[in-house]
Design a protein around this motif. Structure first.
Motif, PDB file in Angstrom:
ATOM      1  N   MET A  20      -8.763  -5.224  -6.356  1.00  0.00           N
ATOM      2  CA  MET A  20      -7.565  -4.271  -6.318  1.00  0.00           C
ATOM      3  C   MET A  20      -7.368  -3.636  -7.559  1.00  0.00           C
ATOM      4  O   MET A  20      -6.096  -3.901  -8.163  1.00  0.00           O
ATOM      5  CB  MET A  20      -6.478  -4.972  -5.642  1.00  0.00           C
ATOM      6  CG  MET A  20      -5.591  -3.714  -4.958  1.00  0.00           C
ATOM      7  SD  MET A  20      -6.611  -3.162  -3.455  1.00  0.00           S
ATOM      8  CE  MET A  20      -5.442  -1.870  -2.928  1.00  0.00           C
ATOM      9  N   THR A  25      -5.533   0.651  -5.607  1.00  0.00           N
ATOM     10  CA  THR A  25      -4.197   0.780  -5.248  1.00  0.00           C
ATOM     11  C   THR A  25      -3.565   1.963  -5.263  1.00  0.00           C
ATOM     12  O   THR A  25      -2.773   2.303  -4.108  1.00  0.00           O
ATOM     13  CB  THR A  25      -3.370  -0.262  -6.333  1.00  0.00           C
ATOM     14  OG1 THR A  25      -3.727  -1.392  -6.382  1.00  0.00           O
ATOM     15  CG2 THR A  25      -1.842  -0.102  -5.709  1.00  0.00           C
ATOM     16  N   ALA A 135      -5.253  -4.303   1.573  1.00  0.00           N
ATOM     17  CA  ALA A 135      -4.532  -4.332  -0.116  1.00  0.00           C
ATOM     18  C   ALA A 135      -4.283  -5.973  -0.200  1.00  0.00           C
ATOM     19  O   ALA A 135      -4.613  -6.400  -1.243  1.00  0.00           O
ATOM     20  CB  ALA A 135      -3.646  -3.313  -0.207  1.00  0.00           C
ATOM     21  N   SER A 139      -6.077  -9.072  -3.361  1.00  0.00           N
ATOM     22  CA  SER A 139      -4.874  -9.168  -4.218  1.00  0.00           C
ATOM     23  C   SER A 139      -4.857 -10.743  -4.584  1.00  0.00           C
ATOM     24  O   SER A 139      -4.706 -11.322  -3.315  1.00  0.00           O
ATOM     25  CB  SER A 139      -3.590  -8.492  -4.280  1.00  0.00           C
ATOM     26  OG  SER A 139      -3.967  -7.286  -4.076  1.00  0.00           O
ATOM     27  N   THR A 147       1.108  -5.515  -5.517  1.00  0.00           N
ATOM     28  CA  THR A 147       0.151  -4.637  -4.945  1.00  0.00           C
ATOM     29  C   THR A 147       0.782  -4.241  -3.544  1.00  0.00           C
ATOM     30  O   THR A 147       0.735  -2.964  -3.551  1.00  0.00           O
ATOM     31  CB  THR A 147      -0.822  -5.514  -4.533  1.00  0.00           C
ATOM     32  OG1 THR A 147      -1.558  -5.773  -5.820  1.00  0.00           O
ATOM     33  CG2 THR A 147      -2.060  -4.517  -4.062  1.00  0.00           C
TER      34      THR A 147
END
Length: 418
Positions: A20, A25, A135, A139, A147
């Motif tokens: 990420m 992001t 996402a 991470s 994030t």
């Protein structure tokens, strides 16, 4: 901006190290912020769209109701697919249908076709809740809150900006142009996501009906999910109460704001979205309990300010007093959004630490459940406004905030520090 590092996750479902990047992001935050614009944008356009399609004032609110019902349907029926089907395929396909639905809304010649298109738009808008768990998946745990907070900033900005954006575009170009431009923006983002979102193959191997059935099992077994969904449902209840009625208060004396003025008020309230990354970092540092209590206090304080600005100070008729009251209402909007967004970010971070193999279902449950709180707040707001005026609206909003604070304050400290 860099969209590098998009390796394919293995069929086994084992997570690789973080992929990420800052660019990815930012792309996710932009994507969810743009896609969610369609969810609430019809609220300020009811008076324009209804007459143009032959809907009377009792029928016109159906456009918002059907959009939100479609969104809820997508949360429970489509988002879980990310636990069963390769994620990029599901996301891109859902967004492609969203583009077609938005184009249909913009071009619909009749009320019936328009309302069907609104429902389909709501269903496919659920793609934003497919991006959030992806996402989180990409991470490392130590940075997951940050994030999610960054992506949530985009999501909440989109929600907060949807009303003013729709109002301003409709005022200068017409309501159909708003949906047409939005369709073009979502189409562009869909093409970008198709090439940069990493492939992720989930671990689940069951059938779709069994996958949906497992959602009840997950909800009944995960107390953390139950708790965080309840907190956010109550916060979103206050959010729905305030934002459903504040336009009515601003249009009335002594403010007497027009459509553009109300739009700029909503823009000012959007400043509350800045808290999302801060709340995410607080969760990463083990400060979840304190940050949660602070968020709930902010909701209560915001409703007290809203009462002062909308009822107490407006009893004075001077221009200076009206401006001071309006400034207090703006502060109330910002603080309310700070509290609601902060609680939601902390909740998303916490639930995304649960069951990596079921993140789609967990996110669908979390969002769907607190969405019921938002609907309850919106409904209660209308009743409070009709019978008790702005003071009643603020009292109902404060009641939601107080319930959230009571429930969170009585929770075991260690159970909240996730």
């Amino acid at each position: 901006m860099s969209f590098a590092s998009t390796p394919k996750l293995q069929q086994s479902g084992v997570e690789e190290s973080s992929t990420m990047s800052r660019g990815l992001t930012l792309l996710f935050a932009t994507a969810v912020g743009v896609v969610v614009l369609s969810l609430y944008s019809s609220q300020p356009l009811v008076a324009l769209i209804g007459p143009s399609l032959g809907l009377n004032m009792s029928e016109a609110p159906l456009m918002t109701t059907l959009t939100l019902l479609g969104y809820a349907s997508g949360l429970f029926l489509l988002v879980p697919l990310t636990d069963l089907v390769e994620n990029r395929t599901v996301i891109v396909t859902t967004l492609a249908i969203d583009v077609l639905s938005l184009a249909a809304v913009a071009c619909a010649p009749t009320a019936s076709l328009f309302l069907v298109a609104c429902f389909l738009t709501g269903v496919t808008t659920s793609a934003i809740q497919m991006l959030v768990p992806v996402a989180a998946q990409l991470s490392p745990e130590a940075q997951r809150g940050r994030t999610i907070g960054n992506v949530m900033s985009g999501l909440m900005l989109g929600i907060l900006l949807s009303r003013p954006a729709a109002s301003l575009v409709a005022e200068f170009a017409g309501w159909r142009w708003f949906y047409g431009v939005l369709a073009a923006l979502v189409a562009t983002l869909t093409l970008v996501l198709m090439f940069v979102v990493p492939r992720r193959y989930p671990q689940a191997s069951s059938s779709y009906p069994r996958l949906l059935g497992s959602m009840w099992t997950i909800l009944s077994e995960e107390r953390l999910l139950q708790r965080r969904a309840l907190y956010q449902a109550l916060c979103m209840g206050a959010f729905g109460v305030f934002w459903t009625s504040v336009a009515l208060r601003l249009a009335a004396p002594p403010f007497s704001l027009d459509q553009a003025g109300i739009a700029f008020f909503a823009l000012a309230g959007a400043a509350g979205a800045v808290v999302a990354p801060i709340a995410g970092r607080a969760g990463d540092r083990g400060l979840t309990r304190g940050a949660t209590l602070l968020a709930h206090l902010a909701v209560i304080g915001a409703m007290a300010l809203a009462l002062a600005g909308g009822s107490v100070l407006v009893r004075a008729t001077s221009f200076a007093s009206s401006n001071a009251a309006l400034a207090i209402l703006v502060a109330a909007a910002v603080i309310l959004d700070l509290g609601v967004i902060g609680d939601q970010t902390l909740g998303r971070r916490a639930i995304n630490l649960l069951r990596p193999e079921a993140r789609g279902r967990v996110n669908g449950l979390f969002t769907g459940l607190f969405f019921l709180g938002a609907a309850a707040g919106s409904g209660a707001s209308g009743v409070a406004w009709v019978y008790l005026g702005w003071s009643g609206v603020c009292a109902v909003g404060a009641a939601f905030g107080c319930l959230a604070l009571i429930v969170s304050a009585t929770e075991r400290p260690k159970a909240m520090d996730v």
